[in-house]
Design an enzyme around this catalytic site. Sequence first.
Site, mmCIF file in Angstrom:
data_model
loop_
_atom_site.group_PDB
_atom_site.id
_atom_site.type_symbol
_atom_site.label_atom_id
_atom_site.label_comp_id
_atom_site.label_asym_id
_atom_site.label_seq_id
_atom_site.Cartn_x
_atom_site.Cartn_y
_atom_site.Cartn_z
ATOM 1 N N THR A 1 0.770 -12.512 9.206
ATOM 2 C CA THR A 1 1.474 -12.178 10.450
ATOM 3 C C THR A 1 1.655 -13.398 11.356
ATOM 4 O OG1 THR A 1 -0.666 -11.386 11.243
ATOM 5 C CG2 THR A 1 0.896 -9.714 10.548
ATOM 6 N N ARG B 1 0.812 -1.224 0.000
ATOM 7 C CA ARG B 1 0.000 0.000 0.000
ATOM 8 C C ARG B 1 0.847 1.276 0.000
ATOM 9 N NH1 ARG B 1 -3.462 -2.414 4.946
ATOM 10 N NH2 ARG B 1 -1.514 -3.576 5.155
ATOM 11 N N TYR C 1 33.317 31.977 -2.980
ATOM 12 C CA TYR C 1 33.459 30.526 -2.882
ATOM 13 C C TYR C 1 34.781 30.193 -2.220
ATOM 14 C CZ TYR C 1 34.276 25.658 -4.007
ATOM 15 O OH TYR C 1 34.561 24.320 -3.900
#
Length: 457
Positions: free
Chosen positions: A79, A16, A366
């Site tokens: 289960t 699901r 930088y």
Amino acid sequence: METRYAIILAAGKGTRMKSKLYKVLHPVAGKPMVEHIINRVVETKPSEVITIVGHGAEMVKEQLGDRSQYALQAEQLGTGHAVLQAEPFLKGKKGTTLVISGDTPLLTTETLNNLFEYHQGKKASATILTAHAEDPTGYGRILRDHVGIVKKIVEQKDATIEEARVQEINTGTYCFDNEALFDALTRVGTNNVQGEYYLTDIIEILKNEGKTVAAYQTDSFEESLGVNDRVALANANKSMRARINTMHMMNGVSFIDPANTYIDEGVQIGSDTIIEAGVHIKGKTVIGEDCFIGANSQIVDSVIEDKVKIYSSSIEESVVHSNADIGPFAHLRPKADIGVGAHIGNFVEVKNATVGENTKVGHLTYVGDATLGKEINVGCGVVFVNYDGKKKHRTNVGDHSFIGSAANLVAPLEIANNTSIAAGSTITKDIPEYALAIARAKQENKENYAKRMPFLN
Ligand code: UD1
Ligand code: MG
């Protein structure tokens, strides 16, 4: 205390979820669901933990490591069948076995311990952890007889309309007398809508055999949330976030808008730190006291010392020492180390570089693969040119130096203490102490030449 065992069910694919990632590995507050489960389970002090793995077995094992033993459920037949896979580890042992799903990440240790104690007190063969749900859709329902004694659990798909109205749900967590569990499991069948071996059927089996079956109802449905799809996953994250943020507030951290502040479990934050909305703090981050973390900042796996101010910036795998200030819109990439009282201003990127105490890198710069000493001033738009297309090279800049705006420092370079670099220079050679380096074309003014330029006509 009786001997405790724990079985974690984590073999399902999680259909699901519609995901390539196995369900129990989906993160809640930065940690896979099954990681939350094992942490809680371990806190109940079981003598053995067995995790049932199947889909994504290797990844689940890698996540949990030696905190658990593993039983493989090659085919996911339900289960009940999953729990049966733990038989070689636990059959014949005396004690209480906690069975818990890998998809209920919000359960607390306190609730699990309460369940163990209730089970013990009732001398039951099985005790179900239940909760009252306003909307029980999707959960197994607890059916009780006219005097309130548990009869059985019926799954949503197998429930009659009347049964489906029951609001007491099965959280998927149980305590069993270990021997009774494995004995009863052999009698679970597949006579249900899904054709699976339901663990929940064991309740009715034990009941019919005259054993005591109990139910312990927590007062928090939120805690028992089972994550089967992305909607529940988002709800789980929301609840966990609220819990984490509440804990930080109780510890003295201020949140401007806790519902919109996203902090992973395990992050540490010192008192009197203020956190604005939209902030994400992830991974193994530690934040000190008296800090200010401004709106929409993102901090991952970093250490932020006391009294640091961060304005709308992104920081990964970096260290910011006390009293420094960062941003707005700065980017500290891995291995940036920003010194005490240093200033990193807007649109500055720092990577694999150390910026010394009180050094200022204010604007549009930088700094990559470099070591900057203390009390250096870096002008606007400076570039540490670190990459020749194949390799990275380093630049070291000594204390008290001044780097003019728009300078390019082409690595590798050694720039000594107390140097000065003229604005606009492209530096390709080392600079000795007290030198001024200028490396730019000389200016020439051509008198009256501008009059010939089209824009003046
Ligand atoms: C289950 C319960 C339901 C309960 C709900 C709580 C059953 C039959 N139903 O339903 O009563 O209300 O949890 O959240 O038990 N798993 C395996 N192997 C399998 C099947 C599942 O290891 O063959 C694992 C899954 O990875 C998951 C857990 O068991 O971690 C629960 O499975 P899931 O499919 O989520 O069951 P639910 O439909 O949520
Ligand atoms: Mg589930």
